[in-house]
Design a protein around this motif. Structure first.
Motif, PDB file in Angstrom:
ATOM      1  N   LEU A  28       0.822  -1.213   0.000  1.00  0.00           N
ATOM      2  CA  LEU A  28       0.000   0.000   0.000  1.00  0.00           C
ATOM      3  C   LEU A  28       0.854   1.260   0.000  1.00  0.00           C
ATOM      4  O   LEU A  28       0.518   2.241  -0.653  1.00  0.00           O
ATOM      5  CB  LEU A  28      -0.950  -0.007   1.201  1.00  0.00           C
ATOM      6  CG  LEU A  28      -2.135  -0.965   1.061  1.00  0.00           C
ATOM      7  CD1 LEU A  28      -3.119  -0.771   2.197  1.00  0.00           C
ATOM      8  CD2 LEU A  28      -2.843  -0.800  -0.279  1.00  0.00           C
ATOM      9  N   ILE A  29       1.969   1.223   0.733  1.00  0.00           N
ATOM     10  CA  ILE A  29       2.855   2.399   0.742  1.00  0.00           C
ATOM     11  C   ILE A  29       3.275   2.736  -0.680  1.00  0.00           C
ATOM     12  O   ILE A  29       3.212   3.885  -1.128  1.00  0.00           O
ATOM     13  CB  ILE A  29       4.111   2.117   1.600  1.00  0.00           C
ATOM     14  CG1 ILE A  29       3.752   2.147   3.083  1.00  0.00           C
ATOM     15  CG2 ILE A  29       5.223   3.108   1.294  1.00  0.00           C
ATOM     16  CD1 ILE A  29       3.834   3.492   3.729  1.00  0.00           C
ATOM     17  N   VAL A  30       3.672   1.688  -1.414  1.00  0.00           N
ATOM     18  CA  VAL A  30       4.115   1.926  -2.787  1.00  0.00           C
ATOM     19  C   VAL A  30       2.943   2.368  -3.662  1.00  0.00           C
ATOM     20  O   VAL A  30       3.097   3.218  -4.541  1.00  0.00           O
ATOM     21  CB  VAL A  30       4.788   0.660  -3.353  1.00  0.00           C
ATOM     22  CG1 VAL A  30       5.153   0.855  -4.809  1.00  0.00           C
ATOM     23  CG2 VAL A  30       6.028   0.328  -2.547  1.00  0.00           C
ATOM     24  N   ALA A  31       1.751   1.821  -3.394  1.00  0.00           N
ATOM     25  CA  ALA A  31       0.596   2.188  -4.214  1.00  0.00           C
ATOM     26  C   ALA A  31       0.174   3.628  -3.950  1.00  0.00           C
ATOM     27  O   ALA A  31      -0.203   4.350  -4.866  1.00  0.00           O
ATOM     28  CB  ALA A  31      -0.557   1.230  -3.927  1.00  0.00           C
ATOM     29  N   ILE A  32       0.237   4.040  -2.677  1.00  0.00           N
ATOM     30  CA  ILE A  32      -0.253   5.374  -2.334  1.00  0.00           C
ATOM     31  C   ILE A  32       0.804   6.432  -2.661  1.00  0.00           C
ATOM     32  O   ILE A  32       0.494   7.499  -3.178  1.00  0.00           O
ATOM     33  CB  ILE A  32      -0.663   5.431  -0.849  1.00  0.00           C
ATOM     34  CG1 ILE A  32      -1.835   4.481  -0.616  1.00  0.00           C
ATOM     35  CG2 ILE A  32      -1.070   6.850  -0.450  1.00  0.00           C
ATOM     36  CD1 ILE A  32      -2.155   4.239   0.831  1.00  0.00           C
ATOM     37  N   PHE A  33       2.070   6.124  -2.372  1.00  0.00           N
ATOM     38  CA  PHE A  33       3.138   7.066  -2.690  1.00  0.00           C
ATOM     39  C   PHE A  33       4.080   6.437  -3.713  1.00  0.00           C
ATOM     40  O   PHE A  33       5.099   5.863  -3.340  1.00  0.00           O
ATOM     41  CB  PHE A  33       3.958   7.415  -1.443  1.00  0.00           C
ATOM     42  CG  PHE A  33       3.139   7.869  -0.275  1.00  0.00           C
ATOM     43  CD1 PHE A  33       2.644   9.152  -0.215  1.00  0.00           C
ATOM     44  CD2 PHE A  33       2.889   7.007   0.781  1.00  0.00           C
ATOM     45  CE1 PHE A  33       1.891   9.562   0.870  1.00  0.00           C
ATOM     46  CE2 PHE A  33       2.154   7.418   1.872  1.00  0.00           C
ATOM     47  CZ  PHE A  33       1.648   8.699   1.918  1.00  0.00           C
ATOM     48  N   PRO A  34       3.759   6.545  -4.999  1.00  0.00           N
ATOM     49  CA  PRO A  34       4.610   5.877  -5.999  1.00  0.00           C
ATOM     50  C   PRO A  34       6.047   6.401  -5.979  1.00  0.00           C
ATOM     51  O   PRO A  34       6.968   5.691  -6.374  1.00  0.00           O
ATOM     52  CB  PRO A  34       3.937   6.231  -7.332  1.00  0.00           C
ATOM     53  CG  PRO A  34       2.573   6.684  -6.966  1.00  0.00           C
ATOM     54  CD  PRO A  34       2.652   7.265  -5.597  1.00  0.00           C
ATOM     55  N   GLY A  35       6.256   7.599  -5.464  1.00  0.00           N
ATOM     56  CA  GLY A  35       7.602   8.153  -5.422  1.00  0.00           C
ATOM     57  C   GLY A  35       8.532   7.381  -4.511  1.00  0.00           C
ATOM     58  O   GLY A  35       9.743   7.455  -4.626  1.00  0.00           O
ATOM     59  N   PHE A  36       7.926   6.631  -3.572  1.00  0.00           N
ATOM     60  CA  PHE A  36       8.743   5.910  -2.613  1.00  0.00           C
ATOM     61  C   PHE A  36       9.083   4.491  -3.074  1.00  0.00           C
ATOM     62  O   PHE A  36       9.617   3.708  -2.304  1.00  0.00           O
ATOM     63  CB  PHE A  36       8.042   5.832  -1.256  1.00  0.00           C
ATOM     64  CG  PHE A  36       8.078   7.125  -0.504  1.00  0.00           C
ATOM     65  CD1 PHE A  36       9.287   7.775  -0.306  1.00  0.00           C
ATOM     66  CD2 PHE A  36       6.920   7.694   0.002  1.00  0.00           C
ATOM     67  CE1 PHE A  36       9.333   8.977   0.382  1.00  0.00           C
ATOM     68  CE2 PHE A  36       6.962   8.892   0.678  1.00  0.00           C
ATOM     69  CZ  PHE A  36       8.170   9.541   0.873  1.00  0.00           C
ATOM     70  N   ALA A  37       8.736   4.162  -4.310  1.00  0.00           N
ATOM     71  CA  ALA A  37       8.897   2.787  -4.765  1.00  0.00           C
ATOM     72  C   ALA A  37      10.326   2.286  -4.583  1.00  0.00           C
ATOM     73  O   ALA A  37      10.550   1.133  -4.230  1.00  0.00           O
ATOM     74  CB  ALA A  37       8.485   2.670  -6.228  1.00  0.00           C
ATOM     75  N   GLN A  38      11.307   3.195  -4.787  1.00  0.00           N
ATOM     76  CA  GLN A  38      12.702   2.753  -4.670  1.00  0.00           C
ATOM     77  C   GLN A  38      13.049   2.378  -3.236  1.00  0.00           C
ATOM     78  O   GLN A  38      13.984   1.643  -2.999  1.00  0.00           O
ATOM     79  CB  GLN A  38      13.647   3.880  -5.081  1.00  0.00           C
ATOM     80  CG  GLN A  38      13.443   4.383  -6.469  1.00  0.00           C
ATOM     81  CD  GLN A  38      14.072   5.745  -6.590  1.00  0.00           C
ATOM     82  OE1 GLN A  38      13.628   6.703  -5.984  1.00  0.00           O
ATOM     83  NE2 GLN A  38      15.129   5.827  -7.377  1.00  0.00           N
TER      84      GLN A  38
END
Lengths: 297, 346
Positions: free
Chosen positions: A257-267
């Motif tokens: 969910l973190i990656v889905a909600i904040f795509p900028g944090f994917a790395q």
């Protein structure tokens, strides 16, 4: 983000979480009895996937025979691991045991690298799991549903063993007090071997499902899921089996969910788990379901 | 008193002899020999400082690679010229003050150590909240986080591309000078009251606490000093290899250091030095097993990874069968040498 994507991501998170949970059970069981982080546990995922590949490629087995066989092989590797790397150190300082575990992990990884080679191999996913169901515009791969169901069923089976059989009783006793259990005439080495057998088999199931989700297999594939599963075990309260599965779900869903909600944090995805771990250890060192740790030395 | 003076003179003479040997190699040695000697010195620095926290304090820290990475990047970024930086950072330019700075190598090493120490201080609170296996995992996690950050923070570290074409500043004088400095500092610390308190914490933390020792303060000091020298060694490594990237200092490096200090004897500086020498020299010698071989008519193709298999077997055999390693917790000392000589005579 609309509700469909959210639900889809939630389901992905549940699938990932149930994988972490399955692997975490092995950590938590071994830790409960031996007070040892079995560093080599994650590498059992790799062992299981290669066992499947070799079963299918060398012996031309169908997948429904190759999978159970791989689980059995991994279970035996787990017992072997205990016999070779941990049993000689039963009364050594804990730090020696941990170093031995790190050595065992490296040995498994590099042995695989030497014997099989570092080139990633494709994992043969049975077409059965590729099917996609469509519910109200939410597209779900069958695999993403089978994974959590398998986890829950295995968890229930394991809880039955732990709470309703003699072996389970002995395991609970050993995790409470090692010495007294030995004095009660229980063959601890056998109990520990069974613990490793169960934990490793569950890790093997986790590994196979992991490989079906990410069908690229290499000698170091077990490291990241291994570490995440350990964190899940700590999150749930180490020593608690239900806690391990809950911890797995929390970690898996949180990560997706973190990656889905904040795509900028994917790395930063791989760092997320450690951040959770550090925060948890600061505020609640014994985890969600954990009891205070009794120091066994 | 006479004994102390004698030991001091002997120490100074040994160091002088060592520098004479270095001078000879610097002048007449082949590139290959110099390379191995540099490796030995850097690994001595790394192992001795790692041993301070792991062996002397008995805290299993699995994150020295984080401090080595931080040191390597700091030193590399500070010694590159602004023009080189402009060429290297293709995807995203380097952030402001860093893109204009260039300082000499020696100063960059000191700063590498200081920056690593600052990071060590920042994470010391969560690290020392827990002990044992948890501490091992938290420090391992820190190592992973640093690797992830090196990949992600492109405007500082150039991301996965890494930094290339660093000047090969590291020579025998730098590497051995710092190795000897590390040994002296760590030995002086271990033999002080702080060092004895650290050993007390290793043996029994509860008892040490009851004697009025503050575990946090002592472990923190060891952690910071260890991080400082790891950072400096990282700077040395960067300018020895001349190319750094996030994949360079992974857990492999930590594993190697762990093996060095376990084989040498956890808690013994002498052991760490012996272990580091054996490792740096042995990993060159073991390159044979990874290269293709002809044994008579049999051809064995090169097997990459074979060295790590051998190293992991060594680690496990030592920890299972020879738990104390080569030196145990003993140290080399002149008094021991002279007592041996005396007992030979009689």
């Amino acid at each position: 983000m609309n509700i469909q994507i959210f639900l889809q991501q939630l389901i992905n998170g549940i699938t990932l979480g149930s994988l972490y949970g399955l692997v975490a059970i092995g950590y938590t069981m071994v830790y409960g009895i031996l007070r040892l982080i079995n560093f080599a546990h994650g590498d059992l995922l790799m062992v299981a996937t290669y066992a499947v590949i070799y079963g299918i490629a060398l012996f031309a087995l169908p997948w429904y025979l190759s999978f159970p066989l791989a689980v059995m092989v991994t279970g035996l590797v787990g017992i072997l691991l205990d016999k070779v790397a941990y049993k000689p150190l039963r009364d050594a300082p804990r730090i020696s045991l941990l170093i031995s575990a790190i050595g065992a992990s490296f040995l498994l990884e590099n042995l695989a690298l030497v014997v099989i080679g570092g080139v990633p191999k494709p994992f043969p996913r049975p077409p059965l799991f590729d099917k996609v169901i469509d519910i109200y515009d939410i597209k779900i791969q069958v695999l993403t549903i089978y994974t959590p169901i398998t986890t829950i069923l295995l968890l229930l089976g394991l809880l039955y063993i732990i709470y309703n059989t003699k072996v389970g009783k002995a395991m609970r006793a050993a995790s409470r007090d090692f010495e007294t259990t030995r004095l009660m005439g229980i063959n601890l080495d056998r109990i520990i071997a069974i613990t490793f057998l169960i934990g490793s088999s569950l890790a093997a199931v986790g590994g196979i499902m992991w490989a079906m989700k990410y069908p690229q297999v290499n000698p170091f594939m077990g490291i990241i899921p291994g570490i995440k599963a350990f964190i899940a075990a700590v999150l749930g309260g180490i020593g608690s089996i239900t806690g391990a599965v809950i911890g797995g779900f929390v970690l898996g869903i949180g990560e997706v969910l973190i990656v889905a909600i904040f795509p900028g944090f994917a790395q930063y995805r791989d760092a997320f788990a450690f951040l959770v771990l550090i925060l948890l250890l600061i505020f609640r060192p014994t985890g969600i379901m954990g009891e205070p740790i009794v120091d066994k030395t | 008193m006479a004994q102390k003076q004698r030991n001091l003179i002997l120490n100074v003479l040994t160091i002088a002899l060592l520098f004479l040997i270095i001078w000879l190699f610097d002048r007449y040695g082949t590139d290959y020999q110099i390379r191995i000697l540099n490796n030995i010195a850097v690994f001595i620095t790394l192992a001795v400082s790692y041993n301070l926290i792991n062996g002397v304090c008995g805290v299993l820290n699995l994150g020295p690679n984080a401090f080595i990475t931080i040191g390597a990047y700091t030193s590399a970024l500070l010694t590159m010229s602004p023009a080189e930086k402009k060429i290297s950072f293709i995807i995203e330019p380097l952030i402001w003050p860093l893109n204009l700075i260039q300082i000499p190598f020696g100063a960059s090493l000191v700063l590498a150590g200081i920056v690593a120490t600052i990071f060590a201080f920042l994470i010391s609170y969560p690290v020392f909240r827990v002990r044992g296996d948890y501490l091992a995992i938290v420090t391992l996690g820190f190592g992973e986080v640093v690797r992830v950050l090196c990949n992600a923070l492109q405007n500082i570290t150039n991301g996965p591309l890494g930094l290339k074409g660093l000047k090969p500043y590291t020579n025998l004088w730098w590497s051995w000078g710092i190795a000897i400095l590390t040994i002296i500092v760590v030995q002086r610390l271990i033999n002080s009251s702080w060092g004895r308190a650290m050993k007390a914490i290793r043996e029994d933390e509860v008892a040490a606490k009851a004697m009025g020792i503050d575990p946090f303060r002592h472990l923190l000091l060891a952690f910071l000093i260890s991080a400082f020298f790891s950072g400096v060694a990282g700077g040395l490594l960067a300018h020895l290899i001349t190319t750094i990237s996030p994949t360079l200092f992974t857990f492999f490096l930590t594993f190697n250091l762990l093996m060095i200090i376990v084989v040498g004897g956890l808690g013994s500086t002498t052991g760490a030095v012996i272990g580091a020498t054996l490792f740096a020299w042995g990993s060159e010698a073991l390159r044979i097993v990874e290269s293709p071989m002809h044994i008579g008519p049999i051809y064995i193709p090169g097997i990459p990874g074979m060295r790590m298999v051998i190293f992991s077997i060594i680690l496990m055999v030592v920890i299972i069968f020879a738990r104390r390693g080569i030196m145990g917790q003993r140290e080399f000392s002149w008094d021991w040498v002279f007592s041996k000589i005396r007992s030979q005579r009689t």
